[in-house]
Design a protein around this motif. Sequence first.
Motif, PDB file in Angstrom:
ATOM      1  N   TYR A   1      40.779  44.530  30.813  1.00 32.14           N
ATOM      2  CA  TYR A   1      40.091  45.604  31.520  1.00 32.14           C
ATOM      3  C   TYR A   1      39.755  46.743  30.561  1.00 32.14           C
ATOM      4  O   TYR A   1      38.643  47.298  30.585  1.00 32.14           O
ATOM      5  CB  TYR A   1      40.969  46.108  32.662  1.00 32.14           C
TER       6      TYR A   1
ATOM      7  N   ASP B   1      36.960  45.684  28.325  1.00 30.68           N
ATOM      8  CA  ASP B   1      35.700  45.695  29.070  1.00 30.68           C
ATOM      9  C   ASP B   1      35.166  47.108  29.268  1.00 30.68           C
ATOM     10  O   ASP B   1      33.955  47.302  29.433  1.00 30.68           O
ATOM     11  CB  ASP B   1      35.885  45.016  30.436  1.00 30.68           C
TER      12      ASP B   1
ATOM     13  N   MET C   1      41.076  52.183  40.695  1.00 28.91           N
ATOM     14  CA  MET C   1      39.697  51.896  41.084  1.00 28.91           C
ATOM     15  C   MET C   1      38.733  53.002  40.676  1.00 28.91           C
ATOM     16  O   MET C   1      37.521  52.808  40.697  1.00 28.91           O
ATOM     17  CB  MET C   1      39.617  51.704  42.610  1.00 28.91           C
TER      18      MET C   1
ATOM     19  N   LYS D   1      37.843  55.728  34.428  1.00 24.74           N
ATOM     20  CA  LYS D   1      37.109  55.102  33.331  1.00 24.74           C
ATOM     21  C   LYS D   1      37.521  55.811  32.047  1.00 24.74           C
ATOM     22  O   LYS D   1      37.833  56.994  32.046  1.00 24.74           O
ATOM     23  CB  LYS D   1      35.585  55.263  33.520  1.00 24.74           C
TER      24      LYS D   1
ATOM     25  N   TYR E   1      39.687  38.975  39.239  1.00 26.12           N
ATOM     26  CA  TYR E   1      38.988  39.815  38.254  1.00 26.12           C
ATOM     27  C   TYR E   1      37.693  39.144  37.792  1.00 26.12           C
ATOM     28  O   TYR E   1      36.632  39.773  37.755  1.00 26.12           O
ATOM     29  CB  TYR E   1      39.900  40.063  37.061  1.00 26.12           C
ATOM     30  N   ASP E   2      37.784  37.864  37.435  1.00 25.09           N
ATOM     31  CA  ASP E   2      36.625  37.157  36.886  1.00 25.09           C
ATOM     32  C   ASP E   2      35.623  36.738  37.964  1.00 25.09           C
ATOM     33  O   ASP E   2      34.403  36.768  37.746  1.00 25.09           O
ATOM     34  CB  ASP E   2      37.070  35.918  36.104  1.00 25.09           C
ATOM     35  N   THR E   3      36.123  36.341  39.128  1.00 28.24           N
ATOM     36  CA  THR E   3      35.249  35.826  40.183  1.00 28.24           C
ATOM     37  C   THR E   3      34.599  36.944  40.986  1.00 28.24           C
ATOM     38  O   THR E   3      33.430  36.840  41.384  1.00 28.24           O
ATOM     39  CB  THR E   3      36.037  34.913  41.138  1.00 28.24           C
ATOM     40  N   TYR E   4      35.335  38.000  41.207  1.00 22.17           N
ATOM     41  CA  TYR E   4      34.814  39.094  42.025  1.00 22.17           C
ATOM     42  C   TYR E   4      34.641  40.363  41.184  1.00 22.17           C
ATOM     43  O   TYR E   4      33.603  40.573  40.569  1.00 22.17           O
ATOM     44  CB  TYR E   4      35.730  39.330  43.230  1.00 22.17           C
ATOM     45  N   SER E   5      35.651  41.200  41.143  1.00 28.45           N
ATOM     46  CA  SER E   5      35.529  42.452  40.382  1.00 28.45           C
ATOM     47  C   SER E   5      36.908  43.080  40.239  1.00 28.45           C
ATOM     48  O   SER E   5      37.846  42.730  40.966  1.00 28.45           O
ATOM     49  CB  SER E   5      34.599  43.434  41.108  1.00 28.45           C
ATOM     50  N   PRO E   6      37.049  44.024  39.316  1.00 27.91           N
ATOM     51  CA  PRO E   6      38.324  44.740  39.194  1.00 27.91           C
ATOM     52  C   PRO E   6      38.740  45.431  40.490  1.00 27.91           C
ATOM     53  O   PRO E   6      39.926  45.466  40.820  1.00 27.91           O
ATOM     54  CB  PRO E   6      38.043  45.766  38.088  1.00 27.91           C
ATOM     55  N   LYS E   7      37.759  45.949  41.254  1.00 29.34           N
ATOM     56  CA  LYS E   7      38.102  46.648  42.495  1.00 29.34           C
ATOM     57  C   LYS E   7      38.722  45.711  43.526  1.00 29.34           C
ATOM     58  O   LYS E   7      39.625  46.092  44.277  1.00 29.34           O
ATOM     59  CB  LYS E   7      36.866  47.339  43.064  1.00 29.34           C
ATOM     60  N   VAL E   8      38.232  44.480  43.579  1.00 28.40           N
ATOM     61  CA  VAL E   8      38.816  43.501  44.500  1.00 28.40           C
ATOM     62  C   VAL E   8      40.264  43.211  44.095  1.00 28.40           C
ATOM     63  O   VAL E   8      41.157  43.113  44.939  1.00 28.40           O
ATOM     64  CB  VAL E   8      37.990  42.197  44.517  1.00 28.40           C
TER      65      VAL E   8
END
Length: 408
Positions: free
Chosen positions: A37, A40, A96, A99, A161-168
């Motif tokens: 993360y 990224d 969430m 940054k 993380y890879d399929t959806y997003s960090p927020k999920v």
Amino acid sequence: MRKSKSTIWSKTFILLFLLTIFDQMAFLCTRAIISKYALDLGLTETRAGIVAGALSIAALFSRPVAGRLLGPAGISKKKILMGSVVSSLLIIVTYMLVKGFVPLMLVRILNGITYGISGTVELTMASDSLDEKVMGRGIAVFGLGNIISLAFAPSVSVYLYDTYSPKVLFGFCLFTSLIAVLIVAFIPDGGKTKVTLGVRAEKSKKKGLKAIILSFFAIEALEPAILNFASQVAYASISAFIVVYGGIKGWNQIALFYTVYSFSLFIFKPVNGKLYDKRGLAPLVILGNLSFAFGIFLIGITDSFGVCLLAAVFCAYGYGGAISTFQAEALKSTTFERHGIASGTYFMFNDLGGFLGASMAGIAVSAVGYSGMYLLFTIPLLAAIVFYWCMRVIKSGKLYKKYTENEM
């Protein structure tokens, strides 16, 4: 005084066991991907390593405070535990939102403080429910709650993380933290720890500085704490970068490393707990550290994913199999009333090892690459064996015996 218990199972122990599963799930999910993360978000590998270790250094400073609250301060353990898990839930929300390097560091530090307190309280309350005769087995079984989380958290974390997003992913962590809060609500309140620290503390009242030190640190628990420190330094090389390393190697199913590791722990932990109760620490220190060092060595030299999974088995025996026995040794080294302080001391070195290990791993990767870094991280484990035997020699000496007799 506690009543003698031949069984480890009680309502408190069972609920604490369930609590560790959900409380640790959120922590392990974020730990598995935090370096990725951070990368990224545009951070360097060195900064990513520092972010990964920031939680541990924050927890490091919160452990003695937690031990103090559980010991001489005499505050309700359940209230401390509830405050820490609720705080952890709120902190996950901030993942969430942030940054950049500094905001992410601040979140990890806050997360580390709450994690440090909750982990110390959970172990203390679990040990309080156990008789010394089954302490090794009880702590080993209690540690299986963490293993259950470890078996699923990395795979779930990487998938979300890879399929959806960090927020999920962080939303999933929020859900598991909410369950943890609900479980704490049903844990019986163990009450306050009485301020009866024994003869040693009574003598130390005459020595102001020493009294203060003993109220925050369990010096008698230093040896198992230092042994665990070495293991944490080594394990940080895996937890901080194994997902990134697997991607570089082309091991698309690298999360299986944690699955194999966790399955192996289910076998090794109870067995090693019984071995500790019967034979003590020596066989676990020697065989465990050699096994762990060999596992990390295999990770560093192989291009085969199959060999990497084999390495997970050796690491499981060495790190996971022995870690609970270090915990039991720390708790048995002191009196019942000082379990909270002993837990804080143990986890303080635990977190220091995690921070230094992750930070040094990031620096080593930049200097010698991933393979070279893993080879270097076998050194702390071999040094721990030397340290253990040096302590055996020291403890057999007259000066040590005279010192400890004066302290008692």
